[in-house]
Write a protein that holds these residues in place. Structure first.
Motif, short mmCIF file in Angstrom:
data_model
loop_
_atom_site.label_atom_id
_atom_site.label_comp_id
_atom_site.label_asym_id
_atom_site.label_seq_id
_atom_site.Cartn_x
_atom_site.Cartn_y
_atom_site.Cartn_z
N VAL A 74 36.19 45.59 32.22
CA VAL A 74 37.24 44.62 32.56
C VAL A 74 36.92 43.93 33.87
CG1 VAL A 74 39.67 44.36 33.20
CG2 VAL A 74 39.04 45.84 31.28
N LEU A 75 36.48 44.70 34.87
CA LEU A 75 36.10 44.10 36.15
C LEU A 75 34.92 43.16 35.96
CD1 LEU A 75 36.30 43.81 39.20
CD2 LEU A 75 34.84 45.83 39.43
N GLY A 76 33.97 43.56 35.11
CA GLY A 76 32.84 42.68 34.84
C GLY A 76 33.27 41.37 34.23
N ALA A 77 34.27 41.43 33.33
CA ALA A 77 34.78 40.20 32.72
C ALA A 77 35.48 39.32 33.76
CB ALA A 77 35.75 40.55 31.59
N ILE A 78 36.20 39.97 34.69
CA ILE A 78 36.87 39.21 35.75
C ILE A 78 35.85 38.52 36.64
CG2 ILE A 78 38.30 39.43 37.83
CD1 ILE A 78 39.75 41.73 36.45
N SER A 79 34.73 39.17 36.86
CA SER A 79 33.72 38.65 37.79
C SER A 79 33.02 37.40 37.30
CB SER A 79 32.67 39.74 38.08
OG SER A 79 31.81 39.92 36.96
N LEU A 80 33.16 37.07 36.03
CA LEU A 80 32.40 35.97 35.46
C LEU A 80 32.73 34.64 36.12
CD1 LEU A 80 32.58 36.91 31.68
CD2 LEU A 80 30.86 37.52 33.38
N ARG A 81 33.93 34.48 36.61
CA ARG A 81 34.33 33.21 37.23
C ARG A 81 34.39 33.29 38.75
NH1 ARG A 81 36.21 29.53 33.62
NH2 ARG A 81 36.63 30.27 31.51
N PHE A 87 34.60 37.38 44.85
CA PHE A 87 34.52 38.57 43.99
C PHE A 87 34.76 39.83 44.80
CE2 PHE A 87 31.96 42.02 42.17
CZ PHE A 87 32.69 42.21 41.01
N ALA A 88 34.17 39.89 46.01
CA ALA A 88 34.36 41.07 46.86
C ALA A 88 35.83 41.28 47.17
CB ALA A 88 33.56 40.90 48.16
N ILE A 89 36.54 40.20 47.47
CA ILE A 89 37.97 40.30 47.76
C ILE A 89 38.73 40.79 46.54
CG2 ILE A 89 40.04 38.97 48.35
CD1 ILE A 89 38.21 37.17 50.06
N THR A 90 38.32 40.32 45.36
CA THR A 90 38.96 40.76 44.12
C THR A 90 38.78 42.26 43.90
OG1 THR A 90 38.62 38.58 43.11
CG2 THR A 90 39.04 40.43 41.62
N THR A 91 37.59 42.76 44.17
CA THR A 91 37.36 44.20 43.99
C THR A 91 38.16 45.02 45.00
OG1 THR A 91 35.39 44.17 45.44
CG2 THR A 91 35.04 43.80 43.08
N VAL A 92 38.34 44.48 46.20
CA VAL A 92 39.20 45.15 47.19
C VAL A 92 40.62 45.27 46.64
CG1 VAL A 92 40.26 44.98 49.46
CG2 VAL A 92 37.83 44.45 49.19
N GLY A 93 41.12 44.16 46.10
CA GLY A 93 42.46 44.18 45.53
C GLY A 93 42.58 45.16 44.38
N LEU A 94 41.54 45.21 43.54
CA LEU A 94 41.56 46.14 42.41
C LEU A 94 41.64 47.58 42.88
CD1 LEU A 94 41.26 46.72 39.38
CD2 LEU A 94 38.78 46.72 39.72
N PHE A 179 25.39 40.32 30.56
CA PHE A 179 24.63 41.20 31.46
C PHE A 179 25.50 41.73 32.59
CE2 PHE A 179 20.89 39.29 29.46
CZ PHE A 179 20.06 40.40 29.36
N LYS A 180 26.30 40.88 33.20
CA LYS A 180 27.13 41.31 34.31
C LYS A 180 28.19 42.31 33.85
CE LYS A 180 28.49 38.19 37.30
NZ LYS A 180 29.01 36.92 37.86
N ALA A 181 28.85 41.99 32.73
CA ALA A 181 29.90 42.89 32.25
C ALA A 181 29.32 44.25 31.84
CB ALA A 181 30.61 42.25 31.06
N SER A 182 28.15 44.24 31.19
CA SER A 182 27.55 45.51 30.77
C SER A 182 27.09 46.33 31.97
CB SER A 182 26.38 45.25 29.82
OG SER A 182 25.37 44.47 30.46
N ALA A 183 26.59 45.66 33.02
CA ALA A 183 26.18 46.39 34.23
C ALA A 183 27.37 47.08 34.88
CB ALA A 183 25.50 45.43 35.20
N PHE A 184 28.49 46.38 34.96
CA PHE A 184 29.70 46.99 35.53
C PHE A 184 30.18 48.14 34.67
CE2 PHE A 184 30.22 43.19 38.19
CZ PHE A 184 30.57 43.80 39.38
N ALA A 185 30.12 47.99 33.36
CA ALA A 185 30.57 49.05 32.47
C ALA A 185 29.71 50.30 32.63
CB ALA A 185 30.55 48.55 31.03
N LEU A 186 28.40 50.11 32.68
CA LEU A 186 27.50 51.25 32.82
C LEU A 186 27.67 51.93 34.18
CD1 LEU A 186 25.19 53.00 31.78
CD2 LEU A 186 23.58 51.26 32.62
#
Length: 303
Positions: A74-81, A87-94, A179-186
């Motif tokens: 899910v985070l990987g999907a969010i990161s696409l845009r 993105f760093a700020i978004t991960t902090v919020g998460l 690629f980005k979403a799968s990397a985050f998932a793994l």
């Protein structure tokens, strides 16, 4: 001896989490400040399923991995845009959101956390600290193996191409989103497994254990050791786990020593202590070349 084993297990488990973080922050170049949240999800689901539903340690491991992996996807999907700072700020919020859920939802035990996780058993024998030491070492080996396979594969090459220039990689036809979403998932899946083992090792968990400060610490470990390298992730995690323990006798100054160490490394060795092109890495490479050339020279003289 028991204290030394506890510190060793903690250091090894932290190394496993940081190696998993390297898949996204190091290989894919995504500034992930939410790894502690995925680490915590694995720990919390392991604790809930064990304490409240009676599942065994071995049964909750795949569930913890799956939950954390899905959250990472899910985070990987969010990161696409999103890019870099946004993105760093978004991960902090998460990370803050996940910790708030741990505190406010009764399913996760609320603000007091979950206590009394039963010791895992194997062949009817309950785990001791020695068992956890072996298990954590095996787990680190597994995470390192997965990371090496990714690094040396075409998949890892594409992640690094995305890290260097995402627009160029996209223009060449690379499925950047996948690629980005799968990397985050793994990465998150591996962190979830480590979190489950960690929960059983310490036998109790609280929301603060997996807060934003812990995510900053995990990323600091990776940067200090050497971003983008497996050895850097391990060295950084071990060092930043051991330094506070080494200065426990001077508890009033541990934070000062810890902070000074971070500043010095970032100032004089921004590649990390054993990262690519660090002075330690260059020195080791020179020694390796000399050791390889010495036998050849001896053979020529003998001939």
């Amino acid at each position: 001896m028991t204290y030394a084993i506890v510190v060793a297990v903690t250091a090894i488990l932290m190394a496993s989490v940081v190696v998993s973080l390297n898949l996204t922050a190091g290989y894919a170049g995504q500034p992930n400040l939410a790894q502690s949240a995925f680490f915590g999800l694995g720990a919390y689901f392991a604790a809930v399923l064990s304490v409240q539903h009676g599942l065994s340690f071995w049964a909750v491991l795949p569930v913890s991995a799956l939950v954390s992996g899905l959250a990472g996807a899910v985070l990987g999907a969010i990161s696409l845009r999103l890019r870099e700072d946004f993105f760093a700020i978004t991960t902090v919020g998460l990370n803050f959101v996940v910790v708030a859920l741990f505190k406010s939802i009764d399913f996760f035990g609320g603000a007091t956390g979950i206590y009394g996780l039963p010791l895992p058993t194997l062949g009817g024998t309950s785990f001791t600290n020695d068992h956890f030491l072996v298990l954590s070492a095996l787990l680190l080996g597994l995470v390192v193996l997965v990371s090496k396979v990714v690094r040396d594969s075409w998949y890892g090459g594409m992640l690094m191409a995305i890290r260097e220039d995402e627009l160029v990689a996209s223009s060449l036809g690379a499925p950047v989103a996948l690629f980005k979403a799968s990397a985050f998932a793994l990465s998150s899946l591996l962190a979830g497994v480590v979190g489950a083992v960690y929960a059983f090792f310490i036998s109790s968990i609280t929301p603060e254990t997996f807060g934003f400060n812990q995510s900053v610490l995990l990323l600091s470990m990776l940067i200090i050791g050497g971003m983008g390298t497996i050895r850097g992730a391990i060295v950084g995690a071990v060092l930043l786990t051991l330094i506070p323990e080494m200065f426990r006798f001077a508890s009033d100054y541990r934070s000062l020593v810890y902070g000074v160490f971070l500043v010095l490394v970032l100032r004089f060795q921004p590649q990390g202590l054993v990262g690519e092109d660090s002075w330690l890495a260059r020195g080791a490479a020179r020694l390796l070349r000399r050791s390889r050339s010495a036998p050849a020279a001896v053979t020529e003289v003998s001939a």
